[in-house]
Design an enzyme around this catalytic site. Structure first.
Site, PDB file in Angstrom:
ATOM      1  N   LEU A 160      10.425 -23.587  -4.019  1.00 13.72           N
ATOM      2  CA  LEU A 160      10.761 -23.399  -5.428  1.00 13.72           C
ATOM      3  C   LEU A 160       9.550 -23.358  -6.348  1.00 13.72           C
ATOM      4  O   LEU A 160       9.692 -23.425  -7.567  1.00 13.72           O
ATOM      5  CB  LEU A 160      11.738 -24.497  -5.877  1.00 13.72           C
ATOM      6  CG  LEU A 160      13.062 -24.517  -5.107  1.00 13.72           C
ATOM      7  CD1 LEU A 160      13.923 -25.671  -5.561  1.00 13.72           C
ATOM      8  CD2 LEU A 160      13.791 -23.190  -5.230  1.00 13.72           C
TER       9      LEU A 160
ATOM     10  N   HIS B 131       6.375 -21.644  -8.314  1.00 10.28           N
ATOM     11  CA  HIS B 131       6.202 -20.351  -8.982  1.00 10.28           C
ATOM     12  C   HIS B 131       4.939 -19.651  -8.493  1.00 10.28           C
ATOM     13  O   HIS B 131       3.924 -20.308  -8.266  1.00 10.28           O
ATOM     14  CB  HIS B 131       6.071 -20.567 -10.501  1.00 10.28           C
ATOM     15  CG  HIS B 131       7.312 -21.070 -11.130  1.00 10.28           C
ATOM     16  ND1 HIS B 131       7.660 -22.407 -11.126  1.00 10.28           N
ATOM     17  CD2 HIS B 131       8.308 -20.419 -11.776  1.00 10.28           C
ATOM     18  CE1 HIS B 131       8.806 -22.554 -11.753  1.00 10.28           C
ATOM     19  NE2 HIS B 131       9.225 -21.379 -12.153  1.00 10.28           N
TER      20      HIS B 131
ATOM     21  N   MET C  20       0.925 -28.545  -6.993  1.00  7.75           N
ATOM     22  CA  MET C  20       1.301 -28.175  -5.624  1.00  7.75           C
ATOM     23  C   MET C  20       0.237 -27.304  -4.973  1.00  7.75           C
ATOM     24  O   MET C  20      -0.025 -27.416  -3.773  1.00  7.75           O
ATOM     25  CB  MET C  20       2.657 -27.471  -5.600  1.00  7.75           C
ATOM     26  CG  MET C  20       3.815 -28.379  -5.972  1.00  7.75           C
ATOM     27  SD  MET C  20       3.866 -29.959  -5.080  1.00  7.75           S
ATOM     28  CE  MET C  20       3.950 -29.418  -3.390  1.00  7.75           C
TER      29      MET C  20
ATOM     30  N   ASP D 236      -7.747 -28.564  13.566  1.00  4.47           N
ATOM     31  CA  ASP D 236      -7.648 -27.427  14.478  1.00  4.47           C
ATOM     32  C   ASP D 236      -9.005 -27.071  15.081  1.00  4.47           C
ATOM     33  O   ASP D 236      -9.101 -26.793  16.269  1.00  4.47           O
ATOM     34  CB  ASP D 236      -7.070 -26.215  13.748  1.00  4.47           C
ATOM     35  CG  ASP D 236      -6.922 -25.019  14.668  1.00  4.47           C
ATOM     36  OD1 ASP D 236      -6.278 -25.171  15.735  1.00  4.47           O
ATOM     37  OD2 ASP D 236      -7.450 -23.943  14.349  1.00  4.47           O
TER      38      ASP D 236
END
Length: 160
Positions: A74, A76, A112, A127
């Site tokens: 959710l 943007h 975020m 990794d």
């Protein structure tokens, strides 16, 4: 508490930010990667078999911040103006702290994007180094700072 990612029927929705005023938004997030002191020395001296661990992790963090809307359902899509990924090494503790800072002139925050950038940079370190040490751990992904928008400035208190 109001959950604004839900409509009046309880369905998940993207928040409508079209009426909000754009302003400069900044957020800094961090993540920690814990490893052996030997591995940290190998990273610092460019002795890891896969190459420049922090250089690749920096690029991965920047790319991840830019692709946050593809990962967080959710969020943007935002026009990011700046993404930086920096590393602080603590040789005695076998720890790398990653800090990702994102800036944009937008209608919604960039927290975020900063957190995604820090997290993916940490995963990239894992990794690139897992062949040397599978006991590496990632943690403490957290927002350190944000400014801009209606809620103003947030600064994480030390130790929280």
């Amino acid at each position: 508490m109001e959950f604004n990612h839900f409509d009046d029927r309880g369905n998940a929705v993207m928040v409508d930010v079209s009426a909000k005023q754009a302003s400069m938004r900044t957020a800094t997030a961090a993540a920690e990667v814990l490893m052996s002191n030997e591995l940290l020395t190998a990273i610092r001296t460019s002795a890891v078999a896969k190459g420049d661990v922090l250089g690749v992790a920096r690029l991965a963090g920047i790319m991840a911040a830019k692709r946050t809307p593809e990962l967080i359902p959710l969020s943007h899509p935002l026009a990011l103006h700046s993404v930086t990924v920096d590393f602080e090494q603590d040789n005695g503790a076998g720890r790398i702290e990653i800090r990702c800072t994102v800036r944009a002139f937008e209608r919604t925050g960039v927290e975020m994007e900063a957190m995604t950038g820090a997290a993916v940079a940490a995963l990239t370190i894992y990794d690139m180094c897992k062949g040397s040490d599978k006991s590496i751990s990632i943690g403490a992904i957290r927002l350190l700072y944000k400014e801009g928008g209606k809620s103003g400035v947030y600064r994480r208190e030390e130790g929280r």
